[in-house]
Write an enzyme that holds these catalytic residues in place. Structure first.
Site, PDB file in Angstrom:
ATOM      1  N   TYR A   1      -6.595  -1.752   2.131  1.00  0.00           N
ATOM      2  CA  TYR A   1      -5.247  -1.354   1.742  1.00  0.00           C
ATOM      3  C   TYR A   1      -5.061  -1.108   0.250  1.00  0.00           C
ATOM      4  O   TYR A   1      -4.226  -0.298  -0.133  1.00  0.00           O
ATOM      5  CB  TYR A   1      -4.228  -2.398   2.210  1.00  0.00           C
ATOM      6  CG  TYR A   1      -4.306  -2.654   3.689  1.00  0.00           C
ATOM      7  CD1 TYR A   1      -4.012  -1.639   4.602  1.00  0.00           C
ATOM      8  CD2 TYR A   1      -4.701  -3.871   4.191  1.00  0.00           C
ATOM      9  CE1 TYR A   1      -4.100  -1.849   5.960  1.00  0.00           C
ATOM     10  CE2 TYR A   1      -4.791  -4.097   5.556  1.00  0.00           C
ATOM     11  CZ  TYR A   1      -4.488  -3.079   6.423  1.00  0.00           C
ATOM     12  OH  TYR A   1      -4.581  -3.291   7.773  1.00  0.00           O
ATOM     13  N   ASN A   2      -5.786  -1.810  -0.586  1.00  0.00           N
ATOM     14  CA  ASN A   2      -5.623  -1.632  -2.030  1.00  0.00           C
ATOM     15  C   ASN A   2      -6.541  -0.529  -2.531  1.00  0.00           C
ATOM     16  O   ASN A   2      -7.721  -0.492  -2.179  1.00  0.00           O
ATOM     17  CB  ASN A   2      -5.956  -2.927  -2.779  1.00  0.00           C
ATOM     18  CG  ASN A   2      -4.943  -4.009  -2.519  1.00  0.00           C
ATOM     19  OD1 ASN A   2      -3.840  -3.750  -2.073  1.00  0.00           O
ATOM     20  ND2 ASN A   2      -5.329  -5.234  -2.813  1.00  0.00           N
TER      21      ASN A   2
END
Length: 64
Positions: A23-24
């Site tokens: 996600y990052n």
């Protein structure tokens, strides 16, 4: 204290590393580390550093 114990038991199967991988954006993390002079191996283990070699050349001023 009982609530803390219950919370720990309920969330022990949650993988906190998943968000770093899926996600990052690694460019944001790399830029932050460079800007604040934090070694990149602190947020990323060697395996992720190898996976995100494309993100390691980002400038400290990078913004998403």
């Amino acid at each position: 204290m009982l609530a803390d114990r219950r919370n720990k038991d309920e969330t022990k199967n949650v993988s906190l590393g998943t968000s770093k991988i899926n996600y990052n954006d690694p460019r944001v993390t790399v830029a932050w580390c460079k800007k604040h002079e934090v070694p990149i191996h602190r947020p990323f283990p060697k395996t992720l550093c190898a996976k995100f070699t494309w993100a390691m050349s980002v400038e400290p001023s990078y913004e998403f």
